[in-house]
Motif scaffolding. Structure first.
Motif: not given
Length: 427
Positions: A336, A338, A340-341, A371, A375, A378
């Protein structure tokens, strides 16, 4: 391609991680016939650490050959493992990463892995690490890259997304969390086992057990924490009571990722104490190499919390070695968060490489808190990879530590100028 027994250490002139690596090579054993190649741009520091390695390995009869060079590309020829402990002008620039945001009204804790400081650590360090990666891709493409330098999550994410290098980040933060927990429990650290999942410097301890029996220690922690000195690690305990799991690794590190993180302390890193300690450590090393002082007994024992050598041994000898914590590209290890992390979870190292151990999904509220930072990380990685000031501003405006658009723009302009010599596109 099979891994060779050649280990290259980049940034070997920095004493702390380098001595820990020497200790673990001696204490772990099984590296006779291997070669350790030390690389640094500072010839004086490089020679000091090479002298120590030769003296320590000879005293321990470790059978490890030592090389030292300022030529990184030459060092990488034939490498099976590349360990990175390099940093760019670490304390001078980090001081600015902390001081400039404070000047503009930002309340933060360390300025290293989160907030404006974390962004600029990323912007200046990513190009250097990509230089390493490009050389590895060309010269020793089968090598395992082990990163020890901050900001771990962002560097591993950038490398995993944009290079073919096999990347792993290692941090002893899980053991800092164990120390805090054990102070409350009143149980010696070696008797406690914990597994966590999350981001580097912000994992949630999913399993907390008595090592010998497997007994769940969370009920005892909840009982004892309620009566413990309220001044002890207050931020971690607020999160523990609110989310039901203990967060790693310490209030100052975890606080870097939270708008209210400063409540756990906002004194920043002790730069003066660190530099004084480093000078004292260098003096001790010089005396040991000159044989005017004996080798400290601790240098023949495992270091505290470092796991690079255990990873290397697991891969080299196919030992299927369990490592409590490693920073890896997610790809579902934490379902749960991403894919891409870069996340931090337990890993297993064997001849096939490094394998994440999934502990399943995080509790939903705990995942949602991470989360916010996912972000930020990223976009910060994209800013660093592309050398983009526009993306850097977006990363700042996403960051919960930032409380003003005007402050964000002023910080960006000032720190960008200070870091301009190091910021450049990586792809």
């Amino acid at each position: 391609m099979a891994n060779t027994g050649k280990i290259v250490l980049l940034g070997a002139g920095g004493a702390a991680f380098t001595v820990s690596l020497f200790q673990d090579l001696v204490a772990e054993g099984g590296f006779s016939g291997c070669t350790l190649t030390l690389v640094d741009t500072n010839k004086e520091s490089l020679d000091r650490m090479a002298g120590l390695a030769r003296h320590l390995f000879a005293a321990a009869d470790a059978g490890i050959a030592v090389e030292a060079t300022t030529d990184r590309r030459a060092a990488l020829d034939g490498a099976g493992f590349v360990v990175n402990a390099a940093a760019i002008d670490r304390n001078r620039l980090w001081r600015q990463d902390f001081a400039v945001p404070k000047k503009h009204g930002i309340r933060h804790t360390l300025g290293e892995n989160g907030g404006p400081g974390g962004l600029f650590f990323t912007l200046r360090t990513m190009p250097l690490v990509f230089d390493f990666a490009r050389d590895i891709e060309e010269i020793c493409p089968g090598a395992q890259f082990i990163n020890l330098s901050n900001p771990e999550s962002r560097l591993v994410l950038g490398l995993s997304k944009y290079t073919r290098v096999k990347s792993l980040g290692l941090c002893h933060g899980i053991f800092l969390a164990r120390w805090f927990i054990c102070q409350i429990l009143g149980i010696p650290e070696p008797e406690v086992e914990l597994w966590g999942a999350g981001l580097n410097h912000f994992q949630w301890v999913m399993h907390l057990r008595e090592k010998a029996s497997g007994r769940d220690l969370y009920p005892l922690l909840r009982e004892k924490e309620a009566a413990h000195d309220p001044s002890f690690t207050p931020l971690a305990r607020t999160l523990f009571r609110s989310f039901g799991l203990w967060p790693t690794c310490s209030d100052d590190h975890t606080g870097e990722y939270l708008a209210y993180g400063w409540e756990g302390g906002e004194e920043g890193f002790d730069f003066d104490g660190d530099e004084k300690g480093r000078e004292g450590f260098k003096t001790l090393i010089d005396e040991v190499v000159a044989k005017t002082k004996p080798i400290p007994e601790d240098w023949f024992k495992h270091s505290w919390g470092e796991r690079a050598v255990q990873v290397i041994g697991g891969i080299l000898h196919n030992r299927h070695t369990f490592i409590e914590s490693g920073v890896v590209y997610n790809r579902g290890a934490i379902p749960n968060l991403p894919g891409d992390l870069a996340v931090e979870v337990p890993v297993v190292a064997d001849a096939a490489g490094v394998h994440p151990v999934s502990l399943g999904p995080l509790p939903e509220a705990a995942a949602k808190l991470l989360m916010q930072q996912a972000s930020v990380q990223q976009i910060a990685v994209e800013a660093a990879v592309h050398g983009s000031k526009d993306l850097a501003l977006q990363a700042l405006l996403l960051d919960p530590v930032i409380n003003s658009t005007d402050a964000a723009k002023a910080i960006l302009d000032e720190l960008w100028e200070l870091n301009k010599p190091y910021i450049r596109p990586c792809i």
